[in-house]
Design an enzyme around this catalytic site. Structure first.
Site: not given
Ligand code: PGA
Length: 247
Positions: A9-10, A91, A93, A161, A167, A207, A228-229
């Site tokens: 997931n960018w 998500h 976010e 998640e 993150g 993470s 993600g990252g």
């Protein structure tokens, strides 16, 4: 047999230059047993298509309606038309930044299925919910509220998640991940029948890095990761894919 899925997931990262990472990823990752997915910003999906090779593409959200006066939103059909075959929904976010509730996620998922997209539906508890020992109640409620009737092993992926792990570099213990994944499997089997519940891929997200992927993928009912990252760099993400392939 459940497919394994490594999903990246960018988020709101990446312009045209980032497609070089996707191209590198496509060259590095040639697995038969693991599906690979990148969800770039929707502005990049159609350009990503030409370099993605075997890497599937997905959106990060879609609207519950098929078209109309919804400035700034994107429809499931548009994602499909641009080259996506998946969409992430619910998500944390989105739930936080856009006040998305379970019923919104459920409506979006129905529209996405009608458009022929596979939905990656996200659930997860906050730190205070975890500390109050409410994790399974929260996850059970989110699963019941966010997933429409009609789920199958082909149209649904669920990602666990924990919000406090996204993150942050913090990861639950392996037994905490296993407890939630076993619980999700049981709930899906109970609602959709054993045949369907057994085939829905369950991802862990929060993470995930090359350094912790192997132990996470060894946990029961973990069929992959939502990353993600560490999905922004081909070298990191391909190391995670290699760990999943070997699991
Ligand atoms: P992270 O994000 O890997 O950067 O923690 C995971 C996610 O939000 O899907």
């Amino acid at each position: 047999m459940r497919r394994k899925l490594a999903a990246g997931n960018w988020k709101m990262n990446g312009s045209a230059a980032a497609l070089a990472e996707l191209q590198a990823l496509a060259a590095l990752s040639t697995s038969d047993s693991t599906d690979i997915l990148i969800c770039p910003p929707s502005t990049l999906i159609s350009r990503a298509k030409s370099v993605a090779g075997n890497v599937a593409l997905g959106g990060q959200d879609c609207h519950a309606s098929t078209s109309g006066a919804h400035t700034g939103d994107v429809a499931a059909d548009m994602l499909k038309d641009a080259g996506a075959s998946y969409v992430i929904l619910g998500h944390s976010e989105r739930r936080e930044d856009h006040n998305e509730r379970d019923e919104d996620v459920r409506s979006k998922a129905k529209t996405a299925w009608d458009a022929g997209l596979v939905t990656v539906i996200c659930v997860g508890e906050s730190l205070s919910e975890r500390e109050a020992d409410n994790t399974l109640d929260i996850i059970g409620g989110q699963l019941a509220g966010s997933i429409p009737d009609g789920a199958t092993g082909e149209n649904l992926v669920v990602a666990y998640e924990p919000i406090w792990a996204i993150g942050t570099g913090k990861v639950p213990t392996m037994s905490q991940i296993g407890e939630v994944h076993d619980f999700m499997r049981m709930r899906l089997e109970r609602r959709f029948g054993e045949g369907v519940g057994r085939t829905v891929p369950l991802l862990y997200g929060g993470s995930v890095k090359p350094g912790n992927a192997e132990e996470i993928f060894a946990v029961s009912n973990v069929d992959g990761a939502l990353v993600g990252g560490a999905s922004l760099k081909a070298s990191d993400f391909s190391a995670i894919i290699t760990a999943l392939d070997a699991a």
